[in-house]
Design a protein around this motif. Structure first.
Motif, mmCIF file in Angstrom:
data_model
loop_
_atom_site.group_PDB
_atom_site.id
_atom_site.type_symbol
_atom_site.label_atom_id
_atom_site.label_comp_id
_atom_site.label_asym_id
_atom_site.label_seq_id
_atom_site.Cartn_x
_atom_site.Cartn_y
_atom_site.Cartn_z
ATOM 1 N N GLU A 38 -9.877 7.525 47.361
ATOM 2 C CA GLU A 38 -9.459 6.770 48.793
ATOM 3 C C GLU A 38 -7.905 6.660 48.979
ATOM 4 O O GLU A 38 -7.188 6.244 48.149
ATOM 5 N N LYS A 39 -7.693 6.938 50.189
ATOM 6 C CA LYS A 39 -6.061 6.951 50.362
ATOM 7 C C LYS A 39 -5.787 5.995 51.417
ATOM 8 O O LYS A 39 -6.918 5.649 52.343
ATOM 9 N N ILE A 40 -4.638 5.426 51.429
ATOM 10 C CA ILE A 40 -4.178 4.571 52.485
ATOM 11 C C ILE A 40 -2.954 4.869 53.183
ATOM 12 O O ILE A 40 -2.169 5.607 52.769
ATOM 13 N N SER A 41 -2.960 4.791 54.357
ATOM 14 C CA SER A 41 -1.677 5.245 55.466
ATOM 15 C C SER A 41 -0.672 4.137 54.920
ATOM 16 O O SER A 41 -0.679 3.073 55.303
ATOM 17 N N ILE A 42 0.463 4.831 54.621
ATOM 18 C CA ILE A 42 1.528 4.027 54.176
ATOM 19 C C ILE A 42 2.323 3.330 55.588
ATOM 20 O O ILE A 42 2.490 2.085 55.360
ATOM 21 N N LYS A 43 2.094 3.941 56.533
ATOM 22 C CA LYS A 43 2.248 3.391 58.038
ATOM 23 C C LYS A 43 1.594 2.030 58.325
ATOM 24 O O LYS A 43 2.036 1.191 58.673
ATOM 25 N N LYS A 44 0.354 2.104 57.958
ATOM 26 C CA LYS A 44 -0.465 1.036 58.473
ATOM 27 C C LYS A 44 -0.345 -0.112 57.407
ATOM 28 O O LYS A 44 -0.656 -1.136 57.528
ATOM 29 N N TYR A 89 -3.824 2.971 65.437
ATOM 30 C CA TYR A 89 -2.475 3.646 65.382
ATOM 31 C C TYR A 89 -1.691 3.617 66.555
ATOM 32 O O TYR A 89 -0.441 3.662 66.676
ATOM 33 N N GLY A 148 2.680 9.675 55.924
ATOM 34 C CA GLY A 148 1.991 10.076 54.702
ATOM 35 C C GLY A 148 0.706 9.040 54.037
ATOM 36 O O GLY A 148 0.907 7.904 54.673
ATOM 37 N N ASP A 149 0.056 9.423 53.440
ATOM 38 C CA ASP A 149 -1.160 8.669 52.800
ATOM 39 C C ASP A 149 -0.951 8.798 51.235
ATOM 40 O O ASP A 149 -0.582 9.573 50.840
ATOM 41 N N GLU A 161 -2.878 7.646 47.505
ATOM 42 C CA GLU A 161 -4.233 7.294 46.912
ATOM 43 C C GLU A 161 -4.178 5.587 46.613
ATOM 44 O O GLU A 161 -3.012 4.914 46.207
ATOM 45 N N MET A 162 -5.265 4.957 46.961
ATOM 46 C CA MET A 162 -5.204 3.513 46.887
ATOM 47 C C MET A 162 -5.130 2.986 45.342
ATOM 48 O O MET A 162 -4.447 1.800 45.254
#
Length: 213
Positions: free
Chosen positions: A64-70, A154, A166-167, A169-170
């Protein structure tokens, strides 16, 4: 299996049973060619494991990936929420001051309601916003009550995180939380030294953070 048992029972005599079992074992024995093939296969697999190591199961699952912006937007919003709790408690006559013990220098190590309520907002807000993310806070508390989530749509994210992208990995990320830095000064009303902080690390190295004064 039933036919095998029936045949054994019909034989009756012990010697006949032993002879029958020997015949069966011989019929199940492997040929020399098959035995050589099996030994070669086992040797190859053993060499692969020895030189290459056992396969990593992480490579076979979707990470699973996370949006760094979020993530940064959440860190900023939660720092502000935690800061509001810090200010609200400090404006009370009783801030719930108590001691966690002594520091390595022998000084008193205080904790207050400001520390704990800020921790509750920030730690559990981050955990609920990003389930599965590793979050470490200076304070510890079991809490299952309501939590206000940061706005992660967003279209309504903060403008100051738009430079990020960018995203990631958690499982590579760790979020560190200090819900109230300078607690001793906080108890003495020296609030100009008090901050609320969040740090974000990637593979154990810092990549960003928030200091909310």
């Amino acid at each position: 299996l039933d036919s095998l048992l029936q045949e054994i029972v019909r034989m009756g005599e012990e010697n006949d049973v032993l002879k029958f079992l020997r015949r069966r074992m011989k019929s199940l024995s492997m040929t020399a060619g098959f035995w050589n093939f099996l030994m070669t296969l086992i040797t190859i697999v053993t060499l692969i494991f020895y030189f290459g190591g056992a396969p990593n199961t992480k490579n076979f699952r979707v990470r699973e990936k996370i949006s760094i912006k979020k993530l940064m937007a959440a860190a900023i919003e939660l720092s502000i929420m935690g800061g509001k709790e810090v200010v609200r408690v400090r404006n009370k006559h009783d801030i719930g001051e108590r001691s966690k013990g002594r520091t390595s220098d022998g000084a008193n190590d205080p904790v207050t309601d400001g520390d704990m309520l800020s921790h509750r907002v920030m730690y559990y807000g981050m955990k609920k916003a990003f389930p599965g993310l590793r979050v470490v806070s200076e304070e510890h508390e079991d809490y299952d009550g309501p939590v206000t989530l940061p706005n992660l749509d967003y279209d309504s994210l903060r403008e100051d995180v738009n430079i990020l992208g960018g995203d990631i990995e958690m499982d590579r990320l760790t979020v560190w939380i200090d819900p109230l830095d300078a607690t001793q000064e906080y108890t003495e009303r020296l609030t100009q030294y008090v901050t609320v902080m969040v740090g974000i690390a990637l593979d154990g190295r810092p990549i960003g953070g928030v200091i909310h004064k």
